[in-house]
Design a protein around this motif. Structure first.
Motif, PDB file in Angstrom:
ATOM      1  N   ILE A   1      -4.148   1.548   9.282  1.00 38.34           N
ATOM      2  CA  ILE A   1      -2.706   1.683   9.141  1.00 38.34           C
ATOM      3  C   ILE A   1      -2.429   3.386   9.155  1.00 38.34           C
ATOM      4  CG2 ILE A   1      -0.720   1.726   7.372  1.00 38.34           C
ATOM      5  CD1 ILE A   1      -1.640  -0.993   6.941  1.00 38.34           C
ATOM      6  N   GLU A   2      -3.484   3.893   8.320  1.00 41.75           N
ATOM      7  CA  GLU A   2      -3.432   5.445   8.109  1.00 41.75           C
ATOM      8  C   GLU A   2      -3.591   6.047   9.346  1.00 41.75           C
ATOM      9  OE1 GLU A   2      -6.318   5.996   4.933  1.00 41.75           O
ATOM     10  OE2 GLU A   2      -4.616   5.816   3.447  1.00 41.75           O
ATOM     11  N   ALA A   3      -4.563   5.496  10.276  1.00 45.94           N
ATOM     12  CA  ALA A   3      -5.085   6.205  11.555  1.00 45.94           C
ATOM     13  C   ALA A   3      -3.710   6.261  12.413  1.00 45.94           C
ATOM     14  CB  ALA A   3      -6.192   5.261  12.205  1.00 45.94           C
ATOM     15  N   ASN A   4      -2.836   5.156  12.369  1.00 44.97           N
ATOM     16  CA  ASN A   4      -1.942   5.093  13.230  1.00 44.97           C
ATOM     17  C   ASN A   4      -0.419   5.361  12.679  1.00 44.97           C
ATOM     18  OD1 ASN A   4      -3.087   3.650  15.758  1.00 44.97           O
ATOM     19  ND2 ASN A   4      -3.623   2.481  14.186  1.00 44.97           N
ATOM     20  N   ALA A   5      -0.451   5.714  11.284  1.00 44.11           N
ATOM     21  CA  ALA A   5       0.914   6.002  10.822  1.00 44.11           C
ATOM     22  C   ALA A   5       1.597   7.473  10.943  1.00 44.11           C
ATOM     23  CB  ALA A   5       0.784   5.862   9.337  1.00 44.11           C
ATOM     24  N   PHE A   6       0.857   8.206  11.312  1.00 41.03           N
ATOM     25  CA  PHE A   6       1.121   9.564  11.353  1.00 41.03           C
ATOM     26  C   PHE A   6       1.353  10.217  12.853  1.00 41.03           C
ATOM     27  CE2 PHE A   6      -0.328   8.942   7.028  1.00 41.03           C
ATOM     28  CZ  PHE A   6       1.093   8.650   6.518  1.00 41.03           C
TER      29      PHE A   6
ATOM     30  N   MET B   1       0.872  -1.159   0.161  1.00 36.45           N
ATOM     31  CA  MET B   1      -0.060  -0.152   0.113  1.00 36.45           C
ATOM     32  C   MET B   1       0.837   1.310   0.081  1.00 36.45           C
ATOM     33  SD  MET B   1      -3.064  -0.446   2.858  1.00 36.45           S
ATOM     34  CE  MET B   1      -4.182  -2.116   2.696  1.00 36.45           C
ATOM     35  N   GLY B   2       0.341   2.372  -0.598  1.00 35.32           N
ATOM     36  CA  GLY B   2       0.909   3.453  -0.249  1.00 35.32           C
ATOM     37  C   GLY B   2       0.102   4.311   0.668  1.00 35.32           C
ATOM     38  N   ILE B   3       1.041   4.812   1.722  1.00 33.58           N
ATOM     39  CA  ILE B   3       0.337   5.177   2.920  1.00 33.58           C
ATOM     40  C   ILE B   3       0.847   6.671   3.026  1.00 33.58           C
ATOM     41  CG2 ILE B   3       0.183   5.313   5.323  1.00 33.58           C
ATOM     42  CD1 ILE B   3      -1.094   2.782   3.969  1.00 33.58           C
TER      43      ILE B   3
END
Length: 833
Positions: free
Chosen positions: A606-611, A433-435
């Protein structure tokens, strides 16, 4: 300075310059048959050059052509039209196509070329466009090519003998193209103001062959459409302001669009399905380029002349998926081939905007036996865009084509993948995936990432004696932003770099000396002996710089995460995106049917925790790296060039040129994993158990060639050119600028030094034009205008084959099969020939 020319651009003996160069004259430009009518195809007439498909650099740029000189890939050949650069700084080739009809003169610099050329360690192409005159002239034309009129090339038939399954075979060439347009030129005001205009349309309908192995993936082969449309427009106005001042302005437009797979040859013949997993993986590629040049030439005195050019170009590239918003599926076939692909292409949508402003001035001053030239160039290039990767996701499936038949778990994988049920029941091998934010430029203040290119030069053509001339020159160039000098490396990977966390410094050493001579043997202008030496600096590809900023900047810019680097508690096993076909494996096991409905939740998790990470870089936050990082000692590539040769006037209006050309490429870019992540000995940095790809400027290459060209000048309706090259190219990689393959033996880079990808031992090109004399002088109107006035023209090319290298994919045995119990790492450079 290119080989001097006279009326019609015919090549002549050059008694004062040592440049190894060539000129394609007006008659050749207008009459020689070019397949596709691309203006850069004319380069193939010169020894030491080869046209290359622009799709080799960027498959989204349909019908663009690159020019390979001295065996180089052609990515950085300096290409100018009317003195203005049209080079694509992001991936190479050009930003604009031009119609064959607009070309007045075509010039090539092969070796020891003029220092005013620009940023290239390879060579140069300069095109002069046509102008109007005191008489009105125009033409209309149609060029058509159709499969009904064409025969298959002898070795490329679409049949079983060439490895095609029945569904991908054909008895005729499935292709047609119509190119049509016209030109008109003439006076606006006699002796003062002139115009020239050309418009050309290209309608091309081709097909893509999907030749997918029937043993594992039956029923997926066949043909899909590959349409291409293009509109080219060029307008030019020339103005004679006075006897000492001339000016011109030219505008050109190129708009084109195609549908095609990426990479070439991949995809499927789409079909309907309940889950929608069998859709086209094609890209819809659109390019739009608008630009032009303003030029002013002023004669201050008989000794002093000045040329000024302003060049503007606005290039826009858009890549959309033919199928939007669905997962891309791939199947690992035999030998780890991934030709079966469906869904949203994994690198779409994509946008590249590139705007160039260029100011160039050249002053010529003659005094006594010296002709001095001084010049400067200031070029501003701004780039921005969008790069979406694997969104929603890319899923790759196991197949029996890569599994050891003796493995007891092979029964978990369907024997064939023919139906929707087969696919849904197939185990997943990995997910990518691209995140993050996909807007370019990453981690940059401002709307554009900008490079300022400043260069200057001075040369002296010194006629030491009547028949002996020295060519002296010195140039310098500075680029403000070819690679990232503002982003330090994180401490976690710093031990892998010679200067720890420090970023590389800008290269301020781009000094280019040039020395040569021309000796008129006998002083009669019939035999010239010439030789020279020069150092020429290249550039870098902006792709590398743009993506490095996502890794070295703060978390938030898009990262390309896959396999073990893509982590979520929703994944089974080790909670990452890599899985086995063995249900008992600790790495996890999941079938496609179970994973597909989970993808939205996994991406959201993943997006919720990535940044939320507060560490300084994405590398520290994610423990992985998407693209190569520039090494601490990175330098701009350059070449050292030597040449020696002879020009000889022969009877029958013929001219023979023969030159020995030696080129050594220095500081060429190679990309490799400095952490040796796949080595049997394990990572060099155990604290960072992942690959650390770097762009390292320690590569080199050598090119040696005998370049021979024989020209029969036009006389009695006939002319020909024969060009022969005997050459040897040795390199450490396939691309000087780092977008080719990297070294295969990380413990000994020199082991990869060998024949390059474009190493052709022999290359012969013969072209000719014959104006048929029949009925030209007939008093019968029908015979003269219908049966007479025909011209025969040909280009014939013969060349040696290219070298081949064979590799095993990482992580597999020499059988090209995987065993569920096999270790996940292998020795580097297992097999290389």
């Amino acid at each position: 300075m290119f080989t001097s020319v006279i009326g019609g651009g015919e090549v002549q003996i050059d008694r004062t310059d040592n440049t190894v160069a060539g000129v394609i004259n007006t008659r050749q430009i207008q009459n020689l048959p070019l397949n596709g009518r691309n203006f850069l195809d004319l380069a193939q007439l010169q020894p030491g050059t080869e046209k290359v498909d622009g799709a080799n650099f960027d498959p989204t740029k349909a019908n663009y052509t690159g020019v390979s000189i001295a065996g180089q890939a052609g990515r950085s050949t300096q290409i100018t039209v009317d003195g203005g650069s049209v080079v694509d700084n992001v991936v190479g080739t050009t930003t604009t196509n031009f119609g064959q009809e607009i070309v007045q003169e075509f010039q090539l610099g092969i070796s020891n070329y003029d220092l005013s050329t620009g940023a290239s360690a390879t060579g140069s192409v300069n095109v002069v466009s046509r102008s109007g005159s005191n008489e009105f002239h125009g033409n209309g034309y149609v060029y058509a090519r159709d499969g009904r009129w064409a025969a298959f090339p002898g070795l490329s038939r679409l049949d079983a003998a060439n490895g095609l399954v029945p569904a991908a075979q054909a008895k005729s060439v499935p292709f047609n193209r119509q190119q049509f347009g016209g030109t008109i030129g003439g006076p606006i005001r006699k002796d003062k103001l002139f115009f020239f205009f050309n418009a050309e349309r290209n309608r091309q309908n081709a097909i893509v062959i999907h030749n997918i192995e029937p043993g594992i993936l039956p029923g997926w082969s066949g043909f899909t459409p590959n349409p291409f449309r293009e509109m080219l427009i060029t307008g030019k106005v020339d103005w004679t302001l006075s006897g000492k001042t001339n000016a011109f302005v030219r505008y050109s437009h190129d708009g084109n669009r195609q549908q095609a797979p990426f990479p070439a040859g991949t995809g499927i013949l789409p079909r309907t399905s309940t889950t929608g997993i069998f859709q086209s993986d094609d890209q819809i590629d659109s390019n739009r380029s608008d630009g032009g040049v303003i030029g002013v030439t002023h004669i201050f005195s008989p000794r002093v002349t000045n040329d000024f050019h302003y060049n503007y170009n606005n290039f826009h590239n858009l890549i959309d998926p033919a199928t939007k918003g669905v997962v891309e599926l791939r199947v690992y076939g035999s030998g780890f081939a991934q030709t079966w692909r469906s869904g949203s292409n994994y690198i779409t949508p994509q946008i590249t905007n590139q705007i160039r402003h260029q100011f160039k001035d050249d002053l010529t001053y003659s005094r006594g036996n010296h002709t001095f030239r001084f010049g400067g160039n200031e070029e501003r290039t701004g780039i921005n865009g969008l790069f979406v990767y694997s969104n929603p996701a890319r899923i790759r499936l196991w197949s029996r084509g890569i599994i050891d038949p003796a493995d007891p778990n092979i029964g978990n994988v369907p024997a064939v993948l023919a139906t929707e049920a087969d696919f849904l029941n197939t185990p997943v091998r990995n997910v990518s995936m691209g995140i993050g934010n996909a807007t370019l430029p990453f981690n940059t203040n401002g709307k554009y990432t900008v490079n300022w290119r400043t260069s200057g030069y001075g040369t002296d053509t010194w006629k030491v004696r009547k028949n002996f001339t020295l060519n002296l020159g010195l140039g310098y160039r500075y680029d403000s932003n070819l690679y990232n000098t503002d982003l330090p490396k994180p401490a976690i990977i710093a031990p892998l770099f010679t200067k720890g966390t420090a970023p590389p410094k800008n290269d301020k050493r781009m000094i280019s000396p040039r020395l040569g001579f021309a000796y008129d043997l006998g002083g009669r202008g019939r035999t010239i002996i010439r030789g020279g030496f020069g150092i020429y600096y290249d550039t870098t590809i902006d792709n590398l710089r743009l993506f490095e900023r996502a890794d070295l900047g703060k978390a938030g810019a898009e990262l390309f995460l896959g396999g073990t680097a893509l982590r979520s508690p929703l994944f089974p096993g080790n909670h990452d995106g890599s899985f086995s076909f063995n249900p008992a494996s600790g790495s996890g096991f999941i079938r496609l049917g179970a994973l597909l409905p989970m993808i939205p939740a996994i991406r959201a998790n993943i997006e919720a925790n990535a940044f939320t990470c507060t560490l300084p870089t994405s590398i520290e936050c994610f423990g992985s790296i998407s693209g190569p990082l520039f090494t601490s000692d990175f330098r701009i590539p350059y070449s050292i060039q030597y040449a020696a040769g002879i020009q000889r006037e022969l009877p029958g209006k013929m001219l023979l040129q023969a030159d020995y050309n030696y080129r050594k490429g220095v500081h060429e870019v190679i990309v490799y994993d400095v952490n040796h992540d796949l080595a049997v000995t394990g990572d060099r940095l155990p604290a960072f158990p992942n690959s650390v790809p770097v762009a390292d400027s320690s590569g080199f290459s050598t090119y040696q060639a005998l370049l021979v060209r024989l020209d029969k000048r036009y006389a009695k309706g006939f002319q020909f050119t024969a060009s022969y090259t005997l050459s040897r190219l040795k390199t450490m990689g396939g691309d000087t600028l780092g977008l080719g393959e990297g070294p295969t033996n990380l413990n000994n880079f020199r082991a990869d030094f060998g024949p390059g990808a474009l190493d052709r031992t022999h290359r012969l090109v013969v072209s000719g034009i014959w104006e048929l004399p029949y009925f030209k002088q007939s008093s019968n109107g029908f015979k003269k205008h219908v049966l007479g006035g025909y011209t025969l023209a040909l280009i014939s090319t013969t060349f040696s084959g290219l070298p081949e290298s064979a590799f095993l994919p990482d992580g597999v045995r020499r059988t090209c099969r995987v065993h569920a119990a096999a270790p996940s790492v292998v020795a580097l450079n297992q097999f290389h020939s």
